[in-house]
Design a protein around this motif. Structure first.
Motif, short mmCIF file in Angstrom:
data_model
loop_
_atom_site.label_atom_id
_atom_site.label_comp_id
_atom_site.label_asym_id
_atom_site.label_seq_id
_atom_site.Cartn_x
_atom_site.Cartn_y
_atom_site.Cartn_z
N ASP A 80 -58.53 53.09 107.20
CA ASP A 80 -59.88 53.55 107.55
C ASP A 80 -60.23 53.23 109.00
O ASP A 80 -60.61 54.12 109.76
CB ASP A 80 -60.92 52.91 106.62
CG ASP A 80 -60.62 53.22 105.17
OD1 ASP A 80 -60.52 54.41 104.84
OD2 ASP A 80 -60.45 52.28 104.38
N ASP A 182 -65.85 52.38 99.51
CA ASP A 182 -66.31 50.99 99.75
C ASP A 182 -67.80 50.89 99.47
O ASP A 182 -68.27 49.97 98.81
CB ASP A 182 -66.09 50.58 101.22
CG ASP A 182 -64.64 50.61 101.64
OD1 ASP A 182 -63.79 50.28 100.81
OD2 ASP A 182 -64.36 50.97 102.80
N ASP A 224 -61.55 57.17 100.14
CA ASP A 224 -60.28 56.46 100.35
C ASP A 224 -59.10 57.42 100.46
O ASP A 224 -58.29 57.34 101.38
CB ASP A 224 -59.99 55.59 99.09
CG ASP A 224 -60.35 54.13 99.31
OD1 ASP A 224 -60.44 53.69 100.46
OD2 ASP A 224 -60.55 53.43 98.29
N LYS A 255 -64.34 50.61 92.14
CA LYS A 255 -63.81 51.82 92.77
C LYS A 255 -63.08 52.66 91.73
O LYS A 255 -63.21 53.89 91.70
CB LYS A 255 -62.81 51.46 93.88
CG LYS A 255 -63.46 51.17 95.22
CD LYS A 255 -62.40 51.01 96.29
CE LYS A 255 -63.03 50.68 97.61
NZ LYS A 255 -62.06 50.58 98.71
#
Ligand code: AMP
Ligand code: ZN
Ligand code: ZN
Length: 324
Positions: A80, A182, A224, A255
Motif C-alpha cells: 500500500d 484497513d 487490499d 477483514k
C-alpha cells in the motif's frame, strides 16, 4: 488469540484473468481484471489509470493536499505505502518517503530492503529512521512499562516519530497507506465495541493542530486486492508477510469477515465506510473537548498530562534504572 473464518464461498472479489471474452470497458481490448464493485472490466493500462484517478479523487474531495504542499509519506515496505509512493509521484505531488526501522528482526530487515529497492526504482532517496536510536529507548523494555498490546505501542511510536520529524523539517502533511480494507476493519471493530473515542477520530483526514501536521489516507477507496494487483503490475517488490506481532490481530479477522460480506454483496465495504464518514460521524461524534497540550519535554501532543506518553515512559525507565 487466533480468529478463523470458515471459507464457504471462495469467490474472489477480483477476477484477475486473461480471458479472451473479458473485454476492457474503456478500450475493448482484453481485460485483465474485473472490479465488481464498480461494474468495470479493465485492461492493465486502464486499471492503472483507474487507481490513479480514484486516489486523486479522494485527495481532491477531502482537500487533503495540493501541489505546493510538502508531503511526508510513511512507507512500511508493504504494497500500500510503496504503491502510494508511486501514485503520488505520478500525480506530480511533492512527496518524501520516511521509513521507520522497528526492532522486529527479519521482518524489519526485509521491510527496509523493499523500501530501498522501491526507492531505486523511483529514483528517490527516502528518509530512514531507526526507532530505538531516534527515540533513545529500548522498544521492548519500554513496552513493558507501557503495558498495553505491542501493536498499539508500535503504532503510537510510529505516529510520534512521524509527527516530530514532520514538524522539525517543515512538512505540512503526513500521509499513510491505509486502504479501504484497513479502514473498514477498524470501523467494524470500533462499532462492535462502541469505542466512541476512536470512532470520533477515525477518518480519511485528521486536521492539523499546533503540535501536529494534517494526517491523510489517500487510499481509502482502494482495497487490499486492488493495491496488490497495482503493485504487481507496477513491478514494485513488497513485503507480503504480516508483521510477526500482528499475525493474529483482530483486524485480520474483521477483514476476512468484511470480504465475505463483499463477495455476496459487492460494494458493501465501501458503502459502510464512506457513508459512515459522510453521514454518521458528524451527527454522532462532535469535536472532542479533551484538553490538548504540548509535552513540556518534547512538545509532542498530549491530552491529559503535562508530559507525553513517551517522555512518561522514559522517566519511569530512568527511575527504575536508578533504583537498581
Ligand atoms: P500497518 O498498520 O502496518 O498496516 O501500516 C499502516 C500504514 O502505516 C502504512 O501504510 C504506512 O503508511 C505506515 N507504516 C507502517 N509501518 C511503517 C514503518 N515501519 N515506517 C513507516 N511507515 C509505516
Ligand atoms: Zn483498456
Ligand atoms: Zn514528550
Amino acid at each position: 488469540m487466533m480468529y478463523k473464518v470458515k471459507k464457504k464461498f471462495g469467490v474472489g472479489r477480483l477476477i484477475i484473468k486473461e480471458q479472451n471474452h473479458m473485454k476492457c470497458t474503456v478500450c475493448k481490448e482484453n481485460a485483465v481484471i474485473s472490479l465488481k464493485r464498480h461494474n468495470l472490466k479493465l485492461c492493465e493500462k486502464h486499471f492503472r489509470e483507474h487507481i490513479l484517478c480514484q486516489t486523486e479523487r479522494v485527495i481532491k474531495h477531502f482537500n487533503m493536499f495540493k501541489k505546493d504542499d510538502s508531503i511526508l509519506l510513511a512507507v512500511s515496505g508493504g504494497k500500500d505505502s510503496l504503491g502510494l509512493w508511486l501514485i503520488l509521484k505520478e500525480l506530480g505531488f511533492n512527496v518524501k518517503a520516511l521509513h521507520i526501522i522497528m526492532p522486529f528482526g527479519e521482518y524489519s530487515d526485509k521491510s527496509l530492503e523493499m523500501v530501498k529497492s522501491c526507492a531505486t526504482k523511483l529514483n528517490e532517496d527516502p528518509i530512514i529512521i531507526e526507532a530505538n536510536e531516534y527515540l533513545e529507548i529500548d522498544f521492548f523494555k519500554a513496552l513493558k512499562i507501557y503495558k498495553k498490546p505491542i501493536c498499539s505501542f508500535c503504532g503510537k511510536i510510529k505516529r510520534y516519530i512521524l509527527s516530530i520529524y514532520a514538524n522539525k523539517n517543515s512538512y505540512n502533511v503526513i500521509s499513510t497507506g491505509h486502504n479501504l480494507d484497513d479502514e473498514t476493519a477498524f470501523l467494524l471493530g470500533n462499532v462492535l465495541h462502541w469505542h466512541t473515542e476512536y470512532l470520533n477520530k477515525q477518518g480519511p483526514i485528521l486536521e492539523s493542530n499546533q503540535f501536529m501536521p494534517r494526517k491523510v489516507k489517500p487510499l481509502i477507496r482502494i482495497t487490499d486486492e486492488e493495491m496488490k494487483f497495482f503493485a504487481d503490475i507496477s513491478k514494485i517488490g513488497y513485503v507480503e508477510e504480516k508483521c510477526p506481532h500482528s499475525r493474529y490481530a483482530k483486524s485480520i479477522f474483521f477483514k476476512e469477515i468484511l470480504n465475505e460480506i463483499d463477495d455476496q454483496m459487492p460494494g458493501t465495504k465501501a458503502f459502510f465506510y464512506l457513508q459512515y464518514i459522510k453521514n454518521i460521524k458528524g451527527v454522532f461524534f462532535q469535536e472532542s473537548n479533551e484538553k490538548l497540550k504540548g509535552c513540556k519535554i518534547c512538545q509532542y501532543q498530549t491530552y491529559n498530562d503535562d508530559i507525553c506518553f513517551l517522555c512518561n515512559i522514559k522517566s519511569k525507565m530512568k527511575r527504575t534504572e536508578n533504583e537498581h
